[in-house]
Design an enzyme around this catalytic site. Structure first.
Site, PDB file in Angstrom:
ATOM      1  N   LYS A 181      -5.410 -11.240  -7.649  1.00 54.36           N
ATOM      2  CA  LYS A 181      -6.604 -11.433  -6.827  1.00 54.36           C
ATOM      3  C   LYS A 181      -7.736 -10.502  -7.282  1.00 54.36           C
ATOM      4  O   LYS A 181      -7.466  -9.351  -7.624  1.00 54.36           O
ATOM      5  CB  LYS A 181      -6.217 -11.127  -5.379  1.00 54.36           C
ATOM      6  N   LYS A 237     -11.514  -5.176  -4.739  1.00 53.08           N
ATOM      7  CA  LYS A 237     -12.426  -4.045  -4.857  1.00 53.08           C
ATOM      8  C   LYS A 237     -11.679  -2.763  -5.190  1.00 53.08           C
ATOM      9  O   LYS A 237     -12.283  -1.791  -5.595  1.00 53.08           O
ATOM     10  CB  LYS A 237     -13.281  -3.904  -3.605  1.00 53.08           C
ATOM     11  N   LYS A 271       0.820  -1.218   0.000  1.00 51.59           N
ATOM     12  CA  LYS A 271       0.000   0.000   0.000  1.00 51.59           C
ATOM     13  C   LYS A 271       0.847   1.257   0.000  1.00 51.59           C
ATOM     14  O   LYS A 271       0.487   2.238  -0.635  1.00 51.59           O
ATOM     15  CB  LYS A 271      -0.993  -0.006   1.170  1.00 51.59           C
TER      16      LYS A 271
HETATM   17  P1  ATP Z   1      -8.480  -4.416  -1.218  1.00 51.10           P
HETATM   18  O1  ATP Z   1      -8.269  -5.215  -2.454  1.00 51.10           O
HETATM   19  O2  ATP Z   1      -9.118  -3.086  -1.446  1.00 51.10           O
HETATM   20  O3  ATP Z   1      -7.291  -4.378  -0.305  1.00 51.10           O
HETATM   21  P2  ATP Z   1     -10.114  -6.634  -0.558  1.00 51.10           P
HETATM   22  O4  ATP Z   1     -11.076  -6.727  -1.684  1.00 51.10           O
HETATM   23  O5  ATP Z   1      -8.995  -7.584  -0.463  1.00 51.10           O
HETATM   24  O6  ATP Z   1      -9.589  -5.151  -0.409  1.00 51.10           O
HETATM   25  P3  ATP Z   1     -10.610  -6.751   2.230  1.00 51.10           P
HETATM   26  O7  ATP Z   1     -11.424  -5.774   2.993  1.00 51.10           O
HETATM   27  O8  ATP Z   1      -9.138  -6.649   2.374  1.00 51.10           O
HETATM   28  O9  ATP Z   1     -11.008  -6.687   0.719  1.00 51.10           O
HETATM   29  O10 ATP Z   1     -11.040  -8.225   2.516  1.00 51.10           O
HETATM   30  C1  ATP Z   1     -12.208  -8.628   3.163  1.00 51.10           C
HETATM   31  C2  ATP Z   1     -12.252 -10.118   3.241  1.00 51.10           C
HETATM   32  O11 ATP Z   1     -12.518 -10.669   1.931  1.00 51.10           O
HETATM   33  C3  ATP Z   1     -10.916 -10.733   3.696  1.00 51.10           C
HETATM   34  O12 ATP Z   1     -11.196 -11.823   4.567  1.00 51.10           O
HETATM   35  C4  ATP Z   1     -10.306 -11.195   2.411  1.00 51.10           C
HETATM   36  O13 ATP Z   1      -9.414 -12.259   2.615  1.00 51.10           O
HETATM   37  C5  ATP Z   1     -11.517 -11.607   1.584  1.00 51.10           C
HETATM   38  N1  ATP Z   1     -11.241 -11.484   0.143  1.00 51.10           N
HETATM   39  C6  ATP Z   1     -10.992 -10.342  -0.515  1.00 51.10           C
HETATM   40  N2  ATP Z   1     -10.761 -10.559  -1.833  1.00 51.10           N
HETATM   41  C7  ATP Z   1     -10.863 -11.907  -2.019  1.00 51.10           C
HETATM   42  C8  ATP Z   1     -10.724 -12.765  -3.158  1.00 51.10           C
HETATM   43  N3  ATP Z   1     -10.435 -12.295  -4.356  1.00 51.10           N
HETATM   44  N4  ATP Z   1     -10.918 -14.089  -2.995  1.00 51.10           N
HETATM   45  C9  ATP Z   1     -11.223 -14.578  -1.776  1.00 51.10           C
HETATM   46  N5  ATP Z   1     -11.353 -13.824  -0.658  1.00 51.10           N
HETATM   47  C10 ATP Z   1     -11.183 -12.501  -0.757  1.00 51.10           C
END
Ligand code: ATP
Ligand code: LTN
Length: 332
Positions: free
Chosen positions: A196, A199, A114
């Site tokens: 991955k 969002k 980040k």
């Molecule tokens: P960012 O990408 O903005 O850092 P994120 O989409 O990874 O955010 P988080 O708030 O960090 O979202 O994650 C919330 C939950 O969703 C966590 O437990 C994370 O492991 C899970 N998660 C997020 N993206 C995925 C994915 N692509 N596949 C499976 N689990 C996910």
């Protein structure tokens, strides 16, 4: 208290939730709710480590809370709340910050990533982020923390901080363990399946937002990046097809093998349409419940207010114990 184990987890209100968040987190949380004491938090305080527009932050925090409930997490049976409503999180974070080291914090990959992405705003909150996360978890005598694999390192530092504190002051904190599900553990981007699904992806075609409409979901799946072969099998090097097989099997509860057999000899176009349709069917009940909750905002408010009250009660008990151990004079 009953003899069930305690679960705590949270999602930041920093963007639209995706199919990855649903399959990797929310849907699994809903499955745990009857067997554990569950506390689910929208961690709005964590999200300001990245600049947020105030109106958008307000809207997203509420949206995520409604999505928790729309994914089947019962607001009466579980504790659902907003992090900034329980001041003990910030208070414990200060204390734990005095028991955390610059060296261990600077090894966190999320911080490195980040801070690499936002050179103009490498704020100290980004650096101390894991301390606030440790406070979230340790305030509630948490046994298990359901998260995706990307959060494992933050769980390890939480355990280290808790053990360090306990070794000085006795048995104050329960030592939590990560709980990482197998199914849907890692949903990849539709436009670059080596990354991955996230969002915060700038390319909207990479992710399915949980509140995308059916046409948008179908369109994004039809554009999903695959490969130049024509075989629907799970194999190394076929990242796009592997991801689609994973998604299909996660939303239909079929195994990858069954899915491969079902689509043997079929074309990629037909397969992508089938995956899109299966995802739409899986999300329909979530959309319906979300709409219902949006029309009943009083109930949503009641859930998060009651949630904050229940959470405060538990959190204050831990904080009091901590203050006493370190030598602060009780106010009352
Ligand atoms: P960012 O990408 O903005 O850092 P994120 O989409 O990874 O955010 P988080 O708030 O960090 O979202 O994650 C919330 C939950 O969703 C966590 O437990 C994370 O492991 C899970 N998660 C997020 N993206 C995925 C994915 N692509 N596949 C499976 N689990 C996910
Ligand atoms: N860091 C997590 C979000 C998060 C969290 C928590 C998860 C903040 N506090 C406590 C579990 C428990 C993330 O980025 N996914």
């Amino acid at each position: 208290m009953n003899d069930k184990q305690n679960i705590f987890s949270g999602i930041q209100s920093s963007g639209f939730l995706t199919l990855g968040n649903y399959l990797g987190a929310l849907r699994n949380w809903a499955k745990l709710q009857h067997d554990y004491n569950c506390i689910f938090c929208v961690v709005d305080m964590h999200s300001i480590t990245v600049r947020q527009n105030p109106a958008a932050l307000r809207q997203r925090t509420l949206e995520i809370l409604k999505l928790y409930m729309a994914s089947g997490i019962d607001g009466d049976e579980n504790t659902i709340f907003i992090q900034s409503h329980v001041s003990a999180h910030a208070e414990l974070a200060w204390v734990l910050g005095c028991y955390s080291y610059m060296g261990e914090l600077s090894r966190m990959t999320q911080f490195k990533e980040k801070s690499g992405n936002q050179h103009e705003n490498i704020n100290s909150g980004l650096f101390t982020y894991p301390i606030l996360m440790a406070s979230d978890i340790l305030l509630y005598n948490t046994d298990l923390v359901p998260v995706g694999g990307d959060q494992k390192q933050h769980l390890e530092i939480t355990r280290d901080i808790a053990q360090r504190f306990n070794s000085i002051y006795g048995n104050v904190f329960k030592i939590p363990a990560p709980y990482i599900g197998k199914v849907g553990a890692r949903i990849m981007s539709l436009s670059d399946p080596t990354k991955k699904m996230s969002k915060s992806d700038e390319n909207v075609n990479g992710y399915i937002a949980l509140l995308d409409d059916a046409d948008t979901v179908m369109r994004k799946f039809k554009r999903a990046v695959t490969d130049s072969e024509n075989e629907i099998v799970f194999r190394e090097g076929k990242d796009g097809i592997n991801n689609l097989l994973n998604i299909y099997s996660a939303v239909t509860d079929e195994t990858i093998k069954q899915t491969e057999q079902k689509f043997e000899g079929k074309g990629y176009g037909e397969f992508k349409t089938a995956v899109g349709e299966a995802v739409v069917e899986c999300l329909r009940p979530v959309w319906a419940k979300y709409r219902e909750l949006s029309e009943n905002i009083d109930y949503v408010e009641e859930v998060y207010k009651q949630g904050a009250e229940k959470a405060s009660h538990l959190a204050e008990r831990t904080l009091k114990k901590v203050y006493k151990k370190i030598g602060f004079i009780p106010a009352r």
